[in-house]
Write a protein that holds these residues in place. Structure first.
Motif, PDB file in Angstrom:
ATOM      1  N   VAL A   1     -16.817  23.461  11.807  1.00  0.00           N
ATOM      2  CA  VAL A   1     -15.948  22.915  11.048  1.00  0.00           C
ATOM      3  C   VAL A   1     -16.003  22.757   9.480  1.00  0.00           C
ATOM      4  CG1 VAL A   1     -15.231  20.088  10.673  1.00  0.00           C
ATOM      5  CG2 VAL A   1     -15.854  20.832  13.334  1.00  0.00           C
ATOM      6  N   THR A   2     -15.232  22.940   8.980  1.00  0.00           N
ATOM      7  CA  THR A   2     -14.832  23.006   7.271  1.00  0.00           C
ATOM      8  C   THR A   2     -14.746  21.906   6.614  1.00  0.00           C
ATOM      9  OG1 THR A   2     -12.384  24.090   7.677  1.00  0.00           O
ATOM     10  CG2 THR A   2     -13.914  25.676   7.634  1.00  0.00           C
ATOM     11  N   ASN A   3     -15.072  22.041   5.358  1.00  0.00           N
ATOM     12  CA  ASN A   3     -15.128  20.859   4.416  1.00  0.00           C
ATOM     13  C   ASN A   3     -13.531  20.418   3.925  1.00  0.00           C
ATOM     14  OD1 ASN A   3     -17.328  20.878   3.742  1.00  0.00           O
ATOM     15  ND2 ASN A   3     -17.255  21.674   1.514  1.00  0.00           N
TER      16      ASN A   3
ATOM     17  N   ILE B   1     -11.420  17.116   5.346  1.00  0.00           N
ATOM     18  CA  ILE B   1     -10.007  16.790   3.797  1.00  0.00           C
ATOM     19  C   ILE B   1      -8.968  16.751   5.058  1.00  0.00           C
ATOM     20  CG2 ILE B   1      -9.265  16.689   1.815  1.00  0.00           C
ATOM     21  CD1 ILE B   1     -11.778  18.156   0.438  1.00  0.00           C
ATOM     22  N   ALA B   2      -8.060  17.202   5.509  1.00  0.00           N
ATOM     23  CA  ALA B   2      -7.439  17.104   6.093  1.00  0.00           C
ATOM     24  C   ALA B   2      -7.275  16.149   6.761  1.00  0.00           C
ATOM     25  CB  ALA B   2      -6.929  18.617   6.622  1.00  0.00           C
ATOM     26  N   MET B   3      -8.168  15.373   7.724  1.00  0.00           N
ATOM     27  CA  MET B   3      -8.351  15.327   8.747  1.00  0.00           C
ATOM     28  C   MET B   3      -7.856  13.586   8.470  1.00  0.00           C
ATOM     29  SD  MET B   3     -12.089  15.423  11.042  1.00  0.00           S
ATOM     30  CE  MET B   3     -12.332  16.873  11.440  1.00  0.00           C
ATOM     31  N   SER B   4      -8.752  13.373   7.140  1.00  0.00           N
ATOM     32  CA  SER B   4      -8.515  12.240   6.555  1.00  0.00           C
ATOM     33  C   SER B   4      -7.338  11.222   5.714  1.00  0.00           C
ATOM     34  CB  SER B   4      -9.302  12.232   5.104  1.00  0.00           C
ATOM     35  OG  SER B   4      -9.226  13.282   4.140  1.00  0.00           O
ATOM     36  N   LYS B   5      -5.698  12.640   5.909  1.00  0.00           N
ATOM     37  CA  LYS B   5      -4.735  12.223   5.248  1.00  0.00           C
ATOM     38  C   LYS B   5      -3.958  12.508   5.995  1.00  0.00           C
ATOM     39  CE  LYS B   5      -6.046  14.195   0.841  1.00  0.00           C
ATOM     40  NZ  LYS B   5      -5.687  16.090   0.077  1.00  0.00           N
TER      41      LYS B   5
ATOM     42  N   ALA C   1     -16.271   8.560   2.751  1.00  0.00           N
ATOM     43  CA  ALA C   1     -14.685   6.738   4.419  1.00  0.00           C
ATOM     44  C   ALA C   1     -15.223   6.969   5.250  1.00  0.00           C
ATOM     45  CB  ALA C   1     -13.903   7.178   3.491  1.00  0.00           C
ATOM     46  N   MET C   2     -15.231   8.070   5.842  1.00  0.00           N
ATOM     47  CA  MET C   2     -15.199   8.444   7.277  1.00  0.00           C
ATOM     48  C   MET C   2     -16.238   7.246   8.173  1.00  0.00           C
ATOM     49  SD  MET C   2     -14.203  12.345   8.609  1.00  0.00           S
ATOM     50  CE  MET C   2     -12.094  12.741   7.340  1.00  0.00           C
ATOM     51  N   TRP C   3     -17.505   7.703   7.800  1.00  0.00           N
ATOM     52  CA  TRP C   3     -19.015   6.901   7.949  1.00  0.00           C
ATOM     53  C   TRP C   3     -19.712   5.474   7.801  1.00  0.00           C
ATOM     54  CZ3 TRP C   3     -21.170   8.354  12.425  1.00  0.00           C
ATOM     55  CH2 TRP C   3     -22.938   8.173  11.553  1.00  0.00           C
ATOM     56  N   THR C   4     -18.010   5.313   6.908  1.00  0.00           N
ATOM     57  CA  THR C   4     -18.090   3.621   6.553  1.00  0.00           C
ATOM     58  C   THR C   4     -16.855   2.672   6.776  1.00  0.00           C
ATOM     59  OG1 THR C   4     -18.390   4.175   4.156  1.00  0.00           O
ATOM     60  CG2 THR C   4     -17.616   2.320   4.347  1.00  0.00           C
TER      61      THR C   4
ATOM     62  N   VAL D   1     -14.671  16.335  -0.558  1.00  0.00           N
ATOM     63  CA  VAL D   1     -14.998  16.448   0.799  1.00  0.00           C
ATOM     64  C   VAL D   1     -16.223  15.343   1.040  1.00  0.00           C
ATOM     65  CG1 VAL D   1     -16.628  17.526   0.419  1.00  0.00           C
ATOM     66  CG2 VAL D   1     -15.877  17.658   2.255  1.00  0.00           C
ATOM     67  N   GLY D   2     -16.860  14.841   0.456  1.00  0.00           N
ATOM     68  CA  GLY D   2     -18.132  13.952  -0.681  1.00  0.00           C
ATOM     69  C   GLY D   2     -17.277  12.413   0.171  1.00  0.00           C
TER      70      GLY D   2
END
Length: 204
Positions: free
Chosen positions: A76-78, A82-86, A42-45, A36-37
């Motif tokens: 909003v869960t971890n 993680i699912a969003m990022s995929k 990655a999202m913030w960058t 999750v970290g």
């Protein structure tokens, strides 16, 4: 001589306090070596380099709204992050016939600041190229739904901001991330959550 030769930057100086770097929203969820970290960082960058990240709607930029409503939200869960990022472009893309309906109703849909604002948030979260996302989803940021009589560019900034956030959560719900509408709007159903958004509700 008086002050004749004195630079305006000289003379009495006031102590300058160092401004502490603001923590990355959501950094509390896990360290840089956790799944999750890594996803949050990655999202913030991506958000810092995103076209449209300087657009401001009702006091928010895409970064501040994503940070407050999603990354820092305790609801909003971890696992959801993680699912969003995929999520892939295919999971979000609107079919060609629907895209054309959108452009028939709002020809300049892709040029609207609220569209670029919404694309910036969703692209930062998923890693999808913002140009491809805009091309595939011209209705992002528009109020209403393409296959209904109600589809328009909202005039007020309050409605624009809530629409941007609702499109973010509901598009991801459609991509299979369950519970995101409920986390932000208090109800999961697409239509009911849109109504909560329209009347200015939400937990963000």
């Amino acid at each position: 001589m008086g002050h004749a030769g004195l630079s305006t930057f000289q003379g009495v100086s006031t102590p300058v306090r160092a401004v502490a770097a603001q923590p990355t929203p959501g950094a509390w969820r896990g360290g840089p070596d956790t799944e999750v970290g890594k996803a949050v960082q990655a999202m913030w960058t991506r958000m810092q380099q995103m076209p449209g990240n300087d657009i401001r709607i009702k006091g928010d930029t895409p970064a501040s709204l994503l940070g407050r409503a999603i990354l820092d939200s305790k609801r909003v869960t971890n696992e959801q992050l993680i699912a969003m990022s995929k999520v892939s472009l295919d999971q979000l893309a609107t079919d060609p016939a629907t895209r054309q309906k959108v452009l028939d109703k709002v020809p300049n849909a892709r040029e609207l600041p609220v569209h670029k604002f919404t694309v910036a948030m969703l692209s930062a979260a998923t890693g999808i190229d913002p140009r491809k996302l805009s091309e595939a989803c011209p209705d992002l940021g528009l109020t209403g739904a393409p296959n209904t009589p109600l589809l328009y560019a909202a005039k007020t900034e309050r409605m624009q901001r809530s629409t941007a956030l609702h499109d973010f959560t509901d598009y991801l719900r459609g991509a299979g991330i369950k519970g995101l509408n409920k986390a932000v709007w208090g109800v999961e159903d697409r239509i009911l959550s849109a109504l909560v958004s329209a009347v200015g509700g939400g937990r963000y």
